[in-house]
Design a protein around this motif. Structure first.
Motif: not given
Length: 247
Positions: A58, A61, A64, A76, A80, A84-85, A87, A109-111
């Protein structure tokens, strides 16, 4: 004063195709074919800029990442998976539920947000990397749009920006070939007059306060029916990496 860099007519084009984002043989077939090249380039540049090992489980990690103009999430989702976080932002509202549903099915989990670069900048959002892929040729004011993207980038961050060159060859391949002959895209998806030459993009990026560190071409081989990254051929599709100098 906040400049609106969204063209409603361009947004409408992509909203009409939203449900087909994850169909590899649908209207976004060209992006599915190109996506491995886009991803390889982006991963290499982000890893190099932030000192990460791209072969680690990863590697991103703690980073952002903003995928501006995320569409259905074709970039995206792999970001992820790399830790990565993410958006994912898109001005086309109908893209967002498609992207959210697919990410949920993949356990990611993706914003995802229906928003714009300038709205994110006004809200004080900041990112370590920005994926700005095949968007700049669809906005009415490329400089204002790239200014907003530069604001979103943290000092030391990197932005990957891909677009299409403007010359007779790009008209032949990206408009006549892709839209009229191969019918990979609906007619009118692109406007040749909005394509941006590599030197024009470099000037926009410089005015936005970013330093161009790399640029490559994405080249399609009709014999192998595949895309590859080229060191020299930026005549049609091309990609750049630019960094925000440390504060």
């Amino acid at each position: 004063m906040t400049v609106n860099t969204v063209d409603p007519a361009e947004v409408a084009k992509f909203e009409a195709m939203a449900a087909e984002w994850w169909d590899p043989n649908g209207k976004f077939k060209p992006l599915h074919m190109l996506n491995p090249c886009r991803l390889d380039y982006a991963v290499a540049q982000i890893a190099a800029q932030h000192g990460r090992d791209p072969d680690a489980p990863r590697p991103f990690e703690g980073l952002r990442i903003l995928d501006i103009g995320c569409g259905g999430g074709l970039l995206s989702e792999p970001m992820a998976r790399l830790g990565a976080q993410v958006v994912g932002a898109d001005a086309a509202e109908r893209n967002i539920p498609v992207a959210r549903l697919h990410a949920r099915r993949m356990g990611l989990e993706i914003d995802y947000r229906h928003t714009t670069a300038e709205a994110l900048a006004a809200a004080g959002e900041r990112f370590d990397a920005i994926l700005n892929m095949e968007v700049v040729e669809h906005v009415p004011d490329p400089q204002a749009y790239l200014d907003a993207c530069a604001t979103l980038l943290r000092p030391g961050g990197v932005m990957i920006c891909s677009t299409i060159n403007r010359n007779p060859k790009s008209f032949l391949f990206a408009i006549i070939g892709a839209e009229h002959v191969m019918r990979w895209l609906p007619r009118g998806t692109h406007e040749w007059s909005r394509f941006i030459t590599p030197d024009e993009l470099a000037a926009h990026l410089s005015r936005a306060g970013l330093q161009l560190v790399d640029r490559k071409g994405f080249v399609f081989d009709p014999l192998r029916w595949s895309w590859s990254i080229s060191e020299r051929d930026l005549s049609v599709n091309y990609v750049t990496a630019s960094v925000k100098p440390p504060a």
